[in-house]
Design a protein around this motif. Structure first.
Motif, PDB file in Angstrom:
ATOM      1  N   LEU A 261       8.527 -67.736 -23.697  1.00  0.00           N
ATOM      2  CA  LEU A 261       7.732 -66.641 -24.259  1.00  0.00           C
ATOM      3  C   LEU A 261       8.388 -66.076 -25.507  1.00  0.00           C
ATOM      4  CD1 LEU A 261       5.354 -64.684 -24.086  1.00  0.00           C
ATOM      5  CD2 LEU A 261       6.731 -63.261 -22.554  1.00  0.00           C
ATOM      6  N   ILE A 262       9.703 -65.932 -25.473  1.00  0.00           N
ATOM      7  CA  ILE A 262      10.431 -65.421 -26.644  1.00  0.00           C
ATOM      8  C   ILE A 262      10.242 -66.346 -27.840  1.00  0.00           C
ATOM      9  CG2 ILE A 262      12.738 -64.960 -27.562  1.00  0.00           C
ATOM     10  CD1 ILE A 262      13.540 -64.031 -24.747  1.00  0.00           C
ATOM     11  N   GLN A 263      10.287 -67.661 -27.592  1.00  0.00           N
ATOM     12  CA  GLN A 263      10.103 -68.637 -28.670  1.00  0.00           C
ATOM     13  C   GLN A 263       8.679 -68.588 -29.225  1.00  0.00           C
ATOM     14  OE1 GLN A 263      11.268 -72.481 -27.247  1.00  0.00           O
ATOM     15  NE2 GLN A 263      13.446 -71.999 -27.218  1.00  0.00           N
ATOM     16  N   VAL A 264       7.694 -68.429 -28.322  1.00  0.00           N
ATOM     17  CA  VAL A 264       6.298 -68.361 -28.762  1.00  0.00           C
ATOM     18  C   VAL A 264       6.074 -67.136 -29.646  1.00  0.00           C
ATOM     19  CG1 VAL A 264       3.917 -67.989 -27.991  1.00  0.00           C
ATOM     20  CG2 VAL A 264       5.363 -69.664 -26.823  1.00  0.00           C
ATOM     21  N   VAL A 265       6.581 -65.983 -29.200  1.00  0.00           N
ATOM     22  CA  VAL A 265       6.422 -64.748 -29.966  1.00  0.00           C
ATOM     23  C   VAL A 265       7.144 -64.847 -31.309  1.00  0.00           C
ATOM     24  CG1 VAL A 265       6.991 -62.283 -30.034  1.00  0.00           C
ATOM     25  CG2 VAL A 265       6.061 -63.291 -27.943  1.00  0.00           C
ATOM     26  N   ALA A 266       8.317 -65.441 -31.318  1.00  0.00           N
ATOM     27  CA  ALA A 266       9.071 -65.623 -32.561  1.00  0.00           C
ATOM     28  C   ALA A 266       8.302 -66.492 -33.546  1.00  0.00           C
ATOM     29  CB  ALA A 266      10.439 -66.236 -32.268  1.00  0.00           C
ATOM     30  N   PHE A 267       7.591 -67.486 -33.006  1.00  0.00           N
ATOM     31  CA  PHE A 267       6.833 -68.394 -33.878  1.00  0.00           C
ATOM     32  C   PHE A 267       5.577 -67.730 -34.437  1.00  0.00           C
ATOM     33  CE2 PHE A 267       3.424 -71.576 -34.367  1.00  0.00           C
ATOM     34  CZ  PHE A 267       3.965 -72.312 -35.415  1.00  0.00           C
ATOM     35  N   ILE A 268       4.745 -67.177 -33.539  1.00  0.00           N
ATOM     36  CA  ILE A 268       3.485 -66.591 -34.006  1.00  0.00           C
ATOM     37  C   ILE A 268       3.716 -65.275 -34.734  1.00  0.00           C
ATOM     38  CG2 ILE A 268       2.154 -67.710 -32.181  1.00  0.00           C
ATOM     39  CD1 ILE A 268       2.032 -64.995 -30.762  1.00  0.00           C
ATOM     40  N   GLY A 269       4.876 -64.637 -34.500  1.00  0.00           N
ATOM     41  CA  GLY A 269       5.177 -63.375 -35.151  1.00  0.00           C
ATOM     42  C   GLY A 269       5.894 -63.503 -36.473  1.00  0.00           C
ATOM     43  N   HIS A 270       6.249 -64.730 -36.853  1.00  0.00           N
ATOM     44  CA  HIS A 270       6.819 -64.920 -38.188  1.00  0.00           C
ATOM     45  C   HIS A 270       5.705 -64.702 -39.207  1.00  0.00           C
ATOM     46  CE1 HIS A 270       8.533 -66.872 -41.729  1.00  0.00           C
ATOM     47  NE2 HIS A 270       9.707 -66.738 -41.162  1.00  0.00           N
ATOM     48  N   PRO A 271       5.983 -64.053 -40.339  1.00  0.00           N
ATOM     49  CA  PRO A 271       4.920 -63.799 -41.326  1.00  0.00           C
ATOM     50  C   PRO A 271       4.143 -65.041 -41.745  1.00  0.00           C
ATOM     51  CG  PRO A 271       6.869 -62.533 -41.876  1.00  0.00           C
ATOM     52  CD  PRO A 271       7.251 -63.403 -40.710  1.00  0.00           C
ATOM     53  N   PHE A 272       4.815 -66.198 -41.859  1.00  0.00           N
ATOM     54  CA  PHE A 272       4.109 -67.436 -42.197  1.00  0.00           C
ATOM     55  C   PHE A 272       3.016 -67.718 -41.172  1.00  0.00           C
ATOM     56  CE2 PHE A 272       7.803 -69.724 -44.610  1.00  0.00           C
ATOM     57  CZ  PHE A 272       7.767 -68.719 -45.564  1.00  0.00           C
ATOM     58  N   SER A 273       3.428 -67.796 -39.900  1.00  0.00           N
ATOM     59  CA  SER A 273       2.504 -68.143 -38.833  1.00  0.00           C
ATOM     60  C   SER A 273       1.425 -67.083 -38.664  1.00  0.00           C
ATOM     61  CB  SER A 273       3.260 -68.328 -37.508  1.00  0.00           C
ATOM     62  OG  SER A 273       4.322 -69.238 -37.642  1.00  0.00           O
ATOM     63  N   ALA A 274       1.820 -65.814 -38.715  1.00  0.00           N
ATOM     64  CA  ALA A 274       0.865 -64.725 -38.517  1.00  0.00           C
ATOM     65  C   ALA A 274      -0.253 -64.769 -39.552  1.00  0.00           C
ATOM     66  CB  ALA A 274       1.591 -63.385 -38.582  1.00  0.00           C
ATOM     67  N   LEU A 275       0.097 -65.047 -40.811  1.00  0.00           N
ATOM     68  CA  LEU A 275      -0.917 -65.095 -41.863  1.00  0.00           C
ATOM     69  C   LEU A 275      -1.739 -66.372 -41.808  1.00  0.00           C
ATOM     70  CD1 LEU A 275       0.955 -63.411 -44.836  1.00  0.00           C
ATOM     71  CD2 LEU A 275      -1.224 -62.697 -43.874  1.00  0.00           C
ATOM     72  N   VAL A 276      -1.148 -67.465 -41.397  1.00  0.00           N
ATOM     73  CA  VAL A 276      -1.922 -68.698 -41.208  1.00  0.00           C
ATOM     74  C   VAL A 276      -2.967 -68.482 -40.119  1.00  0.00           C
ATOM     75  CG1 VAL A 276      -1.834 -71.072 -40.353  1.00  0.00           C
ATOM     76  CG2 VAL A 276      -0.169 -70.311 -42.048  1.00  0.00           C
ATOM     77  N   ILE A 277      -2.555 -67.884 -38.998  1.00  0.00           N
ATOM     78  CA  ILE A 277      -3.483 -67.591 -37.900  1.00  0.00           C
ATOM     79  C   ILE A 277      -4.595 -66.664 -38.382  1.00  0.00           C
ATOM     80  CG2 ILE A 277      -3.706 -66.448 -35.656  1.00  0.00           C
ATOM     81  CD1 ILE A 277      -0.810 -67.410 -35.073  1.00  0.00           C
TER      82      ILE A 277
END
Length: 451
Positions: A261-277
């Motif tokens: 869960l920590i890894q998932v949040v770190a990934f989707i919460g990175h500005p790159f990933s968050a803006l792509v989503i």
């Protein structure tokens, strides 16, 4: 004291201002040339200078170019789909005419996060005209709150380019910058937009122009139905929520033992990933589902890159200037001088941005130059994440100070509100000064609380 190093810094800033103000050079070239002047006077060898330019440009743009590009595309889809208009209309409807200035202030604050200041202002001003014609009160009663929200959001809250660039140059965490800016923004917009708007509207009566080149918002979306408020606001805050979620996990506010869960949040919460989503969601729900073809959306995204490209290049050149100060040792010398003089680092952040903004007019150039001067003064780990975010806010506050005749925003406001130059100084310019002072004081308070 090494007077040559100090001379190099002074000459670099002077050359930047001369190139921009007198010779009208683009900020990108002016910043690069200022960096080269600083490096030459400081005695940096030619081969080392080339490496410094490459390192400064590359290390800064590796992050900023991606964020600014994704943010520009996201904002363009929101704008073209009518999402910005949907937010404004909903908030004003719920607030009613009496509280519409407050609704407009928060509309500006929200819309300016994904949409550039000038675009958002032109997009929403027909609504201001309409309200004024209904109430017959001064146009400034409604324009000032909207402008305060737009000006603050554009300068302070990521993923707008200015704070993204400053955060990367000085090494601040984006999540903390967002959180700090929101905390500062709410009281600032109320004080400097809503309350000041009520005051200045009593001093200057302005009515909506009878004829305008602006098209009505109902006709500006190719007769496609506006998206709902809930959908639009959810999409706007989606990347912010993801980034802040990651920040709270990193700060240890939640006790989580699940490594996956920590890894998932770190990934989707990175500005790159968050803006792509966010872009994917906006592309589907505000684009395809609302009747836009893939070709139309692609064209919208490509067109959004034009203003973003200029900002990306200026930011990269700011990174070069910072790297020159680091590699020549001029930044370290400046830090020692400030320390001996007893000058607070947050005061230096604010003042340097304010001076450069007053002299050359561009908030973006002021923020990037001030961040470049500040970065070498910051020793890794010396300040908390909250303090680093407060420094970003202080630079943004300084760069907001007193918009006047060398700023394109001054003339944009004058034209669309039908003001004289004197009236623009008394309303718009004075409001930006108030935003700068209030936000600067709040940033300083947060800086000392976070120590």
């Amino acid at each position: 004291m090494n007077y040559l190093l100090m001379l190099s810094v002074i000459a670099g800033i002077a050359s930047l201002l001369i190139l921009v103000l007198y010779f009208k050079f683009p900020a990108f070239i002016a910043l690069l040339m200022a960096s080269i002047v600083t490096a030459l006077i400081a005695g940096l060898p030619a081969q080392k200078m080339i490496v410094t330019i490459q390192e400064g440009m590359g290390s800064t743009l590796g992050f900023v170019a991606t964020i600014v590009g994704l943010g520009a595309m996201f904002g363009a889809i929101l704008e073209k789909s009518g999402g910005a208009d949907a937010i404004a209309r909903y908030l004003i409807k719920k607030a009613g005419l009496k509280k519409s200035p407050l609704a407009l202030g928060f509309t500006g604050l929200i819309i300016s996060i994904p949409v550039f200041f000038d675009v958002a202002f032109i997009l929403l001003i027909p609504i201001i005209y309409s309200i004024q014609k209904n109430t017959r009160k001064s146009l400034l009663l409604y324009a000032m709150p909207l402008l305060a929200g737009l000006a603050f959001g554009h300068a302070f809250i990521p993923p707008t380019p200015g704070p993204i660039a400053v955060a990367e140059i000085i090494g601040a965490e984006i999540g903390w910058v967002i959180l700090t800016s929101i905390l500062i923004g709410i009281p600032t917009v109320i004080l400097c937009g809503v309350l000041f708007g009520k005051f200045i509207a009593k001093q200057i009566y302005i009515y909506s122009p009878e004829q305008t080149l602006l098209t009505s918002s109902e006709d500006s979306y190719s007769n496609k139905q506006l998206p709902s408020f809930g959908l639009t606001i959810g999409i706007v805050f989606l990347p912010i929520f993801l980034i802040l979620l990651n920040t709270t996990f990193n700060a240890g506010l939640f006790k989580v033992d699940n490594a996956f869960l920590i890894q998932v949040v770190a990934f989707i919460g990175h500005p790159f990933s968050a803006l792509v989503i966010a872009n994917i969601v906006a592309w589907i729900l505000l684009g395809i589902k609302k009747g836009y073809s893939a070709n139309e959306l692609s064209k919208i995204s490509i067109q959004s890159m034009a203003p973003a490209g200029a900002i990306i290049l200026v930011t990269g050149a700011g990174g070069v200037f910072k790297q020159v100060l680091v590699d020549t040792g001029a930044g370290k010398l400046l830090a020692e001088l400030l320390l001996h003089a007893g000058v607070s680092v947050i005061f230096f952040a604010y003042l340097s941005a304010a001076i450069i903004r007053l002299l050359q007019g561009s908030a973006t150039v002021a923020m990037i130059t001030a961040a470049s001067l500040l970065a070498p003064l910051l020793i890794a780990g010396m300040y908390s994440p909250l303090q680093m975010a407060a420094l970003v806010a202080a630079i943004a506050a300084g760069a907001t100070i007193f918009s006047h005749v060398n700023d394109s925003g001054f003339w944009l406001v004058k034209q669309y509100l039908g003001l004289t130059e004197n009236q623009t100084f008394k309303s718009w310019s004075l409001m930006t000064l108030l935003i700068s002072v209030v936000a600067g004081l709040l940033a300083s308070l947060i800086f000392y609380i976070g120590s």
